[in-house]
Design an enzyme around this catalytic site. Structure first.
Site, PDB file in Angstrom:
ATOM      1  N   GLU A 107       0.822  -1.267   0.083  1.00  0.00           N
ATOM      2  CA  GLU A 107      -0.011  -0.012   0.035  1.00  0.00           C
ATOM      3  C   GLU A 107       0.856   1.247   0.173  1.00  0.00           C
ATOM      4  O   GLU A 107       1.694   1.330   0.930  1.00  0.00           O
ATOM      5  CB  GLU A 107      -0.565  -0.131   1.346  1.00  0.00           C
ATOM      6  CG  GLU A 107      -1.871  -1.149   1.536  1.00  0.00           C
ATOM      7  CD  GLU A 107      -3.193  -1.315   0.456  1.00  0.00           C
ATOM      8  OE1 GLU A 107      -3.069  -0.232  -0.318  1.00  0.00           O
ATOM      9  OE2 GLU A 107      -3.670  -2.098   0.405  1.00  0.00           O
ATOM     10  N   CYS A 153      -1.898   9.262   3.338  1.00  0.00           N
ATOM     11  CA  CYS A 153      -1.992   8.779   1.830  1.00  0.00           C
ATOM     12  C   CYS A 153      -3.013   9.068   0.958  1.00  0.00           C
ATOM     13  O   CYS A 153      -3.104   9.541   0.082  1.00  0.00           O
ATOM     14  CB  CYS A 153      -1.603   7.304   1.893  1.00  0.00           C
ATOM     15  SG  CYS A 153      -2.936   6.371   2.689  1.00  0.00           S
TER      16      CYS A 153
HETATM   17  P1  NAD Z   1       8.958   4.766   3.626  1.00  0.00           P
HETATM   18  O1  NAD Z   1       8.949   4.056   2.309  1.00  0.00           O
HETATM   19  O2  NAD Z   1      10.330   5.594   3.411  1.00  0.00           O
HETATM   20  O3  NAD Z   1       9.150   3.713   4.618  1.00  0.00           O
HETATM   21  C1  NAD Z   1       8.200   2.954   5.038  1.00  0.00           C
HETATM   22  C2  NAD Z   1       8.623   1.553   6.109  1.00  0.00           C
HETATM   23  O4  NAD Z   1       9.333   0.861   5.169  1.00  0.00           O
HETATM   24  C3  NAD Z   1       9.298   2.238   7.091  1.00  0.00           C
HETATM   25  O5  NAD Z   1       9.213   1.234   8.251  1.00  0.00           O
HETATM   26  C4  NAD Z   1      10.810   1.940   6.735  1.00  0.00           C
HETATM   27  O6  NAD Z   1      11.652   1.599   7.725  1.00  0.00           O
HETATM   28  C5  NAD Z   1      10.716   0.865   5.756  1.00  0.00           C
HETATM   29  N1  NAD Z   1      11.809   0.639   4.845  1.00  0.00           N
HETATM   30  C6  NAD Z   1      12.560   1.715   4.138  1.00  0.00           C
HETATM   31  N2  NAD Z   1      13.164   1.068   3.239  1.00  0.00           N
HETATM   32  C7  NAD Z   1      13.243  -0.334   3.282  1.00  0.00           C
HETATM   33  C8  NAD Z   1      13.451  -1.422   2.516  1.00  0.00           C
HETATM   34  N3  NAD Z   1      14.515  -1.116   1.430  1.00  0.00           N
HETATM   35  N4  NAD Z   1      13.231  -2.405   2.632  1.00  0.00           N
HETATM   36  C9  NAD Z   1      12.262  -2.704   3.734  1.00  0.00           C
HETATM   37  N5  NAD Z   1      11.927  -1.824   4.542  1.00  0.00           N
HETATM   38  C10 NAD Z   1      12.193  -0.473   4.116  1.00  0.00           C
HETATM   39  O7  NAD Z   1       7.790   5.489   3.573  1.00  0.00           O
HETATM   40  P2  NAD Z   1       7.403   6.609   4.754  1.00  0.00           P
HETATM   41  O8  NAD Z   1       8.093   7.880   4.576  1.00  0.00           O
HETATM   42  O9  NAD Z   1       7.505   5.968   6.304  1.00  0.00           O
HETATM   43  O10 NAD Z   1       5.811   6.711   4.509  1.00  0.00           O
HETATM   44  C11 NAD Z   1       5.231   7.663   3.588  1.00  0.00           C
HETATM   45  C12 NAD Z   1       4.586   7.193   2.488  1.00  0.00           C
HETATM   46  O11 NAD Z   1       3.790   6.163   2.717  1.00  0.00           O
HETATM   47  C13 NAD Z   1       3.983   7.915   1.697  1.00  0.00           C
HETATM   48  O12 NAD Z   1       4.202   8.006   0.280  1.00  0.00           O
HETATM   49  C14 NAD Z   1       2.378   7.699   1.802  1.00  0.00           C
HETATM   50  O13 NAD Z   1       1.629   7.963   0.871  1.00  0.00           O
HETATM   51  C15 NAD Z   1       2.629   6.251   1.886  1.00  0.00           C
HETATM   52  N6  NAD Z   1       1.429   5.773   2.847  1.00  0.00           N
HETATM   53  C16 NAD Z   1       0.629   4.814   1.841  1.00  0.00           C
HETATM   54  C17 NAD Z   1      -0.638   4.418   2.796  1.00  0.00           C
HETATM   55  C18 NAD Z   1      -1.450   3.441   2.037  1.00  0.00           C
HETATM   56  O14 NAD Z   1      -2.211   2.882   2.770  1.00  0.00           O
HETATM   57  N7  NAD Z   1      -1.406   3.338   0.910  1.00  0.00           N
HETATM   58  C19 NAD Z   1      -0.574   4.715   3.937  1.00  0.00           C
HETATM   59  C20 NAD Z   1       0.158   5.568   4.707  1.00  0.00           C
HETATM   60  C21 NAD Z   1       1.262   6.100   3.987  1.00  0.00           C
END
Ligand code: NAD
Length: 485
Positions: free
Chosen positions: A255, A289
């Site tokens: 997501e 999001c």
């Molecule tokens: P991010 O992708 O930077 O991090 C999300 C998670 O992934 C964190 O726990 C992070 O530590 C982990 N992560 C980072 N790199 C990784 C890797 N290479 N392998 C595995 N895990 C890894 O996102 P963010 O900045 O924490 O969140 C913001 C984003 O999330 C925005 O784009 C937002 O739209 C999206 N979001 C989507 C939804 C949805 O339901 N579609 C809901 C909330 C947020």
């Protein structure tokens, strides 16, 4: 103390541990780190900086627990989840306060987040996944049944750390999977406490949590002992996860980001809907999001709509510390995101896009605060329209022609949600039927339910959470052919 009271006894929110194999543990290296309260810039408490050894231990414990949890009857798993929900509900206040300190959101919204988690557990527990009987004759019986995948891991972001954990945990546990929760490094606190509370209800290894830095997510996704990754976060991370998981053919649900359009038709009651559009745009400081991120307003009401939404935002959406009464827009959750939003603001300034809001509400505060910005009809290909700001920046755009606005609304790699606002049901449905997004709302935006599928189109998602589809996402399909006699 009765068992019931012990289950609901207050958790201590000053000391934080990993939860591995039924125990509260430190990192195997003994190292810790902390995040920053974005309102005060003060350090939050220390949490474990997990190592690869810690991941191995959690995965070993999960695998050891998986078999018997899968054999535990559905009704018993459901009962444990419902008891867990009651305990979480009893601690709404302590979780909410910690959420304000780690994420920055106003206490009122933090409470709504915790209450939504309780609702999601209970709502998920109402769902079922019975066998499909395909044939039932004298010769044979053929069924499709759903079996748990095994060890699932949830990787969640910092904007709704609790809510997005509970999009995953109840579905995974109810269907007989065990679960390892990996919070964002910026918001580990409530997530660790969720797993700590789980010790009161679930056998060792069934619900575990690990905090750590940027190495932890890749360690978990690459681990051969994990069967499924349920991820919420950015598109760029989602792509990396999909790539890593292809190595072991892990199941994956992603997501990701959104750039939701709201299409406002010319016949709306402007005063009635501008507060609704403003709130779903600026809630959580725009770090949502499914926030409205582009508002297309019909030319016949554009000026009046702009004046009304600016007036509402300036007079009602107060910027401030989440513990201050009436704050609506808290700080940006962490410094890197604050810098990203500031960079977008510099782009707006450089390109001289028209800002309709008057600017900073209060610069006296220490924290990562940004006052809401409404842009007056910036170019369709400008960064604030094309990118996901993930901050309190909202572009308003003019439309004349229905097919043109549909094309512009769909002209994005994102496909999370979209809304149409009109008194004319025919027009609203006609426009809505052409929008390409996972959730479509008419005269509302952002409503979700635990028994309704939440999935995104295009680059915003891969797979589904919530609803019966969300349960299936944690299962294998197993077809059983029984010859009788
Ligand atoms: P991010 O992708 O930077 O991090 C999300 C998670 O992934 C964190 O726990 C992070 O530590 C982990 N992560 C980072 N790199 C990784 C890797 N290479 N392998 C595995 N895990 C890894 O996102 P963010 O900045 O924490 O969140 C913001 C984003 O999330 C925005 O784009 C937002 O739209 C999206 N979001 C989507 C939804 C949805 O339901 N579609 C809901 C909330 C947020």
């Amino acid at each position: 103390m009765s068992k019931h009271d012990a289950n609901e006894a207050p958790l201590e929110f000053t000391i934080f541990h990993n939860v591995v194999n039924g125990k509260l543990v430190s990192s195997s290296s003994g190292e810790t780190y902390h995040s920053i309260n974005p309102s005060t810039l003060q350090a939050n408490p220390e949490v474990p900086l997990s190592t690869y050894d810690d991941v191995n231990r959690a995965v070993d414990a999960a695998r050891a627990a998986a078999e018997s949890w899968a054999q535990t009857p559905w009704a018993e798993r459901k009962k444990k989840l419902e008891d867990f929900a009651a305990a979480l509900e009893a601690q709404t206040e302590t979780f909410s306060e910690m959420l304000v300190k780690e994420n920055g959101k106003p206490l009122f919204w933090a409470r709504i987040e915790v209450q939504s988690c309780v609702k999601w557990i209970r709502g998920t527990c109402e769902l079922s996944l019975p066998d499909n009987v395909i044939e039932d004759t004298e010769e044979r019986r053929v069924i499709e049944r759903y079996t748990p995948l095994g060890v699932a891991a949830g990787i969640v972001p910092w904007n709704f750390p609790l809510m997005l954990s509970f999009f995953k945990i109840p579905a995974a546990l109810l269907t007989g999977n065990v679960f390892i929760l990996k919070p964002s490094p910026f918001t580990p606190y409530c997530c660790l406490k969720v797993a700590e509370m789980g010790l009161r209800f679930f056998p060792p290894g069934v619900l575990q949590a690990l905090s750590g830095d940027d190495r932890l997510g890749p360690w978990i996704t690459a681990h051969p002992g994990v069967d499924k990754i349920a991820f919420t976060g950015s598109i760029s991370t989602g792509k990396k996860i999909l790539q890593t998981c292809s190595g072991s053919l892990k199941r994956v649900t992603l997501e990701m980001g959104g750039n939701d359009p709201a299409i406002i038709c010319g016949d709306v009651d402007i005063a009635a809907i501008t507060p609704k559009v403003a709130m779903i745009s600026f809630v959580n400081s725009g770090q949502l999001c499914m926030a409205v991120k582009r508002v297309y307003v019909h030319e016949s009401i554009y000026e009046a709509f702009l004046a009304s939404i600016v007036e509402f935002v300036e007079n009602n959406l107060k910027v401030g510390d989440g513990f201050e009464e009436n704050s609506f827009i808290g700080p940006i959750t962490h410094q890197a995101q604050f810098d990203r939003v500031k960079d977008l603001m510099a782009d707006i300034k450089k390109n001289k896009f028209k800002i309709a809001t008057r600017g900073s509400q209060d610069t006296s505060q220490q924290g990562l605060f940004i006052s809401p910005i409404i842009l007056d009809n910036p170019p369709e290909d400008s960064r604030p329209v094309v990118d996901e700001p993930f901050g309190p920046i909202l572009p308003l755009l003019v439309w004349k022609d229905e097919s043109d606005v549909v094309q512009r609304a769909n002209n994005t790699e994102y496909g999370l949600g979209a809304s149409v606002w009109s008194k004319d049901v025919g027009q609203a449905n006609r426009i809505a039927s052409k929008l390409k997004a996972g959730s479509i709302w008419i005269n509302t935006h952002g409503e979700l339910e635990p028994n309704v599928a939440f999935g995104c189109h295009k680059s915003s998602g891969h797979g589904v959470e919530c609803g019966v589809e969300g349960l299936r996402a944690y299962c294998n399909v197993q077809s059983v052919y029984s010859r009788l006699g």
